[in-house]
Structure formats: structure tokens, C-alpha cells
Design a protein around this motif. Structure first.
Motif, short mmCIF file in Angstrom:
data_model
loop_
_atom_site.label_atom_id
_atom_site.label_comp_id
_atom_site.label_asym_id
_atom_site.label_seq_id
_atom_site.Cartn_x
_atom_site.Cartn_y
_atom_site.Cartn_z
N ALA A 282 33.24 35.92 27.84
CA ALA A 282 34.45 36.70 27.55
C ALA A 282 34.28 37.64 26.37
O ALA A 282 35.05 38.60 26.21
CB ALA A 282 35.62 35.75 27.30
N THR B 148 31.83 43.46 36.96
CA THR B 148 32.66 42.36 36.47
C THR B 148 32.80 42.42 34.96
O THR B 148 33.90 42.24 34.41
CB THR B 148 32.05 41.00 36.87
OG1 THR B 148 31.95 40.94 38.29
CG2 THR B 148 32.91 39.85 36.36
N TYR B 149 31.69 42.69 34.26
CA TYR B 149 31.70 42.74 32.79
C TYR B 149 31.95 44.16 32.27
O TYR B 149 31.90 44.39 31.07
CB TYR B 149 30.38 42.21 32.24
CG TYR B 149 30.24 40.72 32.37
CD1 TYR B 149 30.81 39.86 31.44
CD2 TYR B 149 29.57 40.17 33.45
CE1 TYR B 149 30.70 38.49 31.56
CE2 TYR B 149 29.45 38.79 33.59
CZ TYR B 149 30.01 37.96 32.66
OH TYR B 149 29.91 36.59 32.79
N HIS C 1 36.30 28.71 36.87
CA HIS C 1 36.69 29.56 35.75
C HIS C 1 36.77 31.02 36.18
O HIS C 1 37.34 31.85 35.46
CB HIS C 1 35.68 29.43 34.61
CG HIS C 1 34.27 29.76 35.01
ND1 HIS C 1 33.44 28.84 35.63
CD2 HIS C 1 33.55 30.90 34.90
CE1 HIS C 1 32.27 29.40 35.86
NE2 HIS C 1 32.30 30.66 35.45
N HIS C 2 36.21 31.35 37.34
CA HIS C 2 36.24 32.74 37.80
C HIS C 2 37.68 33.19 38.05
O HIS C 2 38.54 32.41 38.47
CB HIS C 2 35.45 32.89 39.11
CG HIS C 2 34.07 32.35 39.05
ND1 HIS C 2 33.74 31.08 39.46
CD2 HIS C 2 32.91 32.91 38.63
CE1 HIS C 2 32.45 30.86 39.30
NE2 HIS C 2 31.92 31.96 38.80
N SER C 3 37.91 34.46 37.84
CA SER C 3 39.23 35.05 38.07
C SER C 3 39.61 35.03 39.54
O SER C 3 38.75 35.05 40.42
CB SER C 3 39.22 36.50 37.57
OG SER C 3 40.26 37.25 38.13
N SER C 4 40.90 35.02 39.79
CA SER C 4 41.40 35.10 41.16
C SER C 4 41.10 36.46 41.78
O SER C 4 41.25 36.65 42.98
CB SER C 4 42.91 34.83 41.20
OG SER C 4 43.59 35.74 40.36
N GLN C 5 40.67 37.41 40.96
CA GLN C 5 40.29 38.74 41.44
C GLN C 5 38.79 38.86 41.65
O GLN C 5 38.31 39.89 42.12
CB GLN C 5 40.75 39.82 40.44
CG GLN C 5 42.23 39.79 40.11
CD GLN C 5 43.09 39.96 41.34
OE1 GLN C 5 42.85 40.86 42.15
NE2 GLN C 5 44.09 39.11 41.49
N SER C 6 38.04 37.82 41.31
CA SER C 6 36.58 37.90 41.35
C SER C 6 36.04 37.79 42.76
O SER C 6 36.67 37.24 43.66
CB SER C 6 35.98 36.79 40.49
OG SER C 6 36.20 35.52 41.10
N PRO D 74 41.74 28.95 40.63
CA PRO D 74 40.89 29.87 39.87
C PRO D 74 41.43 30.06 38.45
O PRO D 74 42.37 29.37 38.04
CB PRO D 74 40.99 31.16 40.68
CG PRO D 74 42.38 31.10 41.26
CD PRO D 74 42.65 29.64 41.54
N ASN D 75 40.83 30.97 37.70
CA ASN D 75 41.33 31.38 36.38
C ASN D 75 41.25 30.28 35.32
O ASN D 75 41.95 30.33 34.31
CB ASN D 75 42.77 31.89 36.47
CG ASN D 75 42.93 33.01 37.46
OD1 ASN D 75 42.17 33.97 37.45
ND2 ASN D 75 43.92 32.90 38.34
#
Length: 356
Positions: free
Chosen positions: A190, A213-214, A31-36, A64-65
Motif C-alpha cells: 500500500a 494495479t500499483y 486482501h485484494h480489492s473487489s475491483q482487482s 475481498p478488501n
């Protein structure tokens, strides 16, 4: 321009060899972003490791995502063959886990390297059965930096936290919040930013590496160093059928890829914690210095959580006291374990009984 027949034949031969070389496909989803950082600093290097060490016999596809499943569906996605490797966090299936929640206990380990290595070594005896009961294996172990409290309201002492609505992740994290007088509010990740921004909650309990991140550096006014435990068991799980269908030499590649992944996750958490604190400083967030009395109060609250955990699990037949003693013994032995020390320890202990 036409290729000479011999060159065309050679190219065709190489192409056929490359295709034939890939005997298996593994899907890694999250579930993590491709930018994480988890994706770029942990999963991408793991993908490259598997493909390299298998000599191309395993091809790895990354998703991801939340493309293949949501953040709470990792276990289901693994057992229904939607994916092969995915996050499998006990907090997302809390009632099915018992001893695994012990890795969230506060003040247990000095570094992410220490807790990840301890998790690897104690997993076969104490927590492996909990994951296998859900039909999966653990691929790699992850742990966050310690949870800290960030608030929008002024905090000078622990007494100021009493009654504050604090966002947590549920389970052990909410127990931490309640232990310092806060009112736990469980929200989807989210929604954390908007909840803090709109005053639905007065603060959030989260690990240092998640601050950026948040985007809590944009909203928080006070940073309270409660050091209240880590997300100490946030592993990626492994599709059992996928693993069992591999030949022995490729099973070995997957095993070592997981150990490398556990090391990378510790790197990510340690580095992210430093970045998180620095970012707060740059945005003028006040770092609260707790009094000796408040520190003693925190220590007492942490000790109670350890005691309650052991007694509760003992009463339910889950070897709580033994597990606590084993964790504390490794914590004392590992101390402020570093990257290089974790690597050396991995070599020292050899192959662990992590996968079947």
C-alpha cells in the motif's frame, strides 16, 4: 391479491428445497480489492464453478478488501477457522518455506501456464509438506508474470542501477534486486506508490500485470526488462477442517475448482502483463534496450541464484538439486505453454495428489 393455496404450497416447497440443497458454506477471503483482477477474473468464476458443480450444495461467500483478515494473516485465518480459502503466500511467512521459494527463481518458465502447471505437478513430491506443516492445504496455484524494473531515474545500462533504492517484496525478490546492484527496500504494498512518488525509493521491482494495479505507469520513466523471476508460488490455501468435513463427492468438486482456479490465475497473469506493457507505452515510458554485455551479466546473475538456491537447500536437507532438475525438466517440456495446452495437460495427467 392472494395466491391460490396450491401455488403458495408449491412456492414454499421450492423454497424449502433450495434451502435444504445448500449443505455447506465456504468463505473465500482475500486482501485484494473487489475491483482487482484476482477477485473478478479468478475468485468469482471459482465461486460460480463450486456452486454450479455442487448443484447448489455448497454456497460460497466472498470477502475481498481485507474484510476478514489482513494481507499477512492468511495462514492464521485459515487455521483458526476465520475463513476457508484465502491467500497463503510463502513470502508472507518466508522462514517457514524452503523449496517453495524456488518458484521465484528467474527465467524458469516461459509462460504463467507453464509455471502453474509445473507447480501443480511437482507440489505433491516437493512442496506439499511445507504447507501442511503450517496446518493448511493448497487450493489453487498462482504465479505472476516475470518481475521487471521500473525507475524514475534514467537507466541506459545495468551499471546505472548500482546503488539505486528499489522497492521489493522481500525474500527472493530482494535477492533479485541485490543481484543487479540495487539496494532492496521492503515496503508494504500500500505504500509503494507514495514511496516512488516522494523519492523514498528510485524504482520498484514488480511483475508486469501489477503495473496498472500499483499505478506505476503514472510515475515510472524507465522500464528495464530484467525478466528477473516470477512470484511463482502465490497460492490460495484451504482450511483443512473445512475440506475434511465435506463428503467425498464434494471434495472432488473442490479439487477440480482448484485446478480451474490455477488455469484462471494463469489467464489473469498473461492478460495483465500485456495490458501493463501497453499502458506504459501509452504513457510514454522509455523501454530500455540492454546491451549484449548487460544481458550476459543478467544471465550470469540468474544462474548464480539457481546455483545458490540448490546448494543452500541441499546443505539444509531439502533436496534443492533434485527440485531444480525437476523444474528445468518440466520447463523444457512445457515451453511456451498456452491456455489450451494447460487444459490438455490437466486432462492428460489426471487427478494429482494435491489434496488429502
Amino acid at each position: 391479491m392472494k395466491l391460490p393455496i396450491w401455488l403458495f404450497a408449491a412456492a414454499l416447497s421450492l423454497s424449502t428445497t433450495a434451502v435444504a440443497a445448500q449443505e455447506h458454506k465456504i468463505r473465500i477471503s482475500q486482501h485484494h480489492s473487489s475491483q482487482s483482477g484476482v477477485f473478478n477474473d479468478v475468485i468469482i468464476p471459482v465461486k460460480e464453478f463450486i456452486e454450479r458443480e455442487s448443484d447448489g450444495r455448497i454456497g460460497v461467500e466472498t470477502y475481498p478488501n481485507g474484510v476478514l483478515h489482513g494481507p499477512y494473516d492468511g495462514f492464521k485465518a485459515l487455521v483458526t477457522n476465520v475463513t476457508d480459502i484465502a491467500p497463503a503466500f510463502p513470502l508472507q511467512n518466508a522462514s517457514s518455506f524452503h523449496l517453495s521459494h524456488g518458484w521465484f527463481l528467474p527465467g524458469g518458465f516461459e509462460t504463467s501456464y507453464a509455471i502453474n502447471q509445473a507447480n501443480e505437478e511437482l507440489y505433491p513430491e516437493f512442496t506439499k509438506a511445507e504447507y501442511q506443516a503450517l496446518g493448511i492445504e493448497v487450493f489453487l496455484h498462482g504465479a505472476s508474470a516475470p518481475y521487471q524494473l521500473l525507475t524514475t531515474k534514467e537507466v541506459k545500462s545495468l551499471s546505472d542501477i548500482k546503488g539505486m533504492k528499489i522497492s521489493g517484496a522481500g525474500g527472493p525478490v530482494n535477492e533479485m534486486i541485490a543481484a543487479i546492484g540495487g539496494v532492496p527496500v521492503t515496503l508494504p504494498a500500500a505504500e509503494t506508490y507514495s514511496a516512488v512518488q516522494q523519492g523514498v525509493v528510485d524504482g520498484v521491482m514488480l511483475p508486469d500485470e501489477s503495473i496498472v494495479t500499483y499505478r506505476m505507469h503514472e510515475l515510472a520513466k524507465y522500464y528495464v526488462p530484467v525478466e528477473f523471476g516470477r512470484a511463482g508460488d502465490i497460492p490460495f490455501g484451504l482450511n483443512r477442517a473445512t475440506y475434511n468435513n465435506l463428503p467425498e463427492d464434494l471434495k472432488d468438486v473442490i479439487y477440480h475448482a482448484g485446478r480451474y482456479g490455477s488455469l484462471l490465475y494463469a489467464d489473469f497473469a498473461q492478460r495483465g502483463a500485456e495490458v501493463g506493457k501497453k499502458t506504459l507505452e501509452e504513457h510514454g515510458v522509455t523501454f530500455v534496450e540492454l546491451s549484449e554485455q548487460d544481458s550476459a551479466t543478467l544471465d550470469a546473475a540468474k544462474a548464480k541464484l539457481w546455483k545458490d538456491f540448490a546448494e543452500k537447500n541441499d546443505a539444509n536437507g531439502y533436496r534443492g538439486t533434485e527440485f531444480v532438475e525437476a523444474m528445468r525438466a518440466l520447463s523444457k517440456e512445457f515451453g511456451a505453454m498456452t491456455h489450451d495446452q494447460m487444459t490438455a495437460r490437466q486432462k492428460e495427467v489426471g487427478k494429482l495428489d494435491i489434496l488429502p
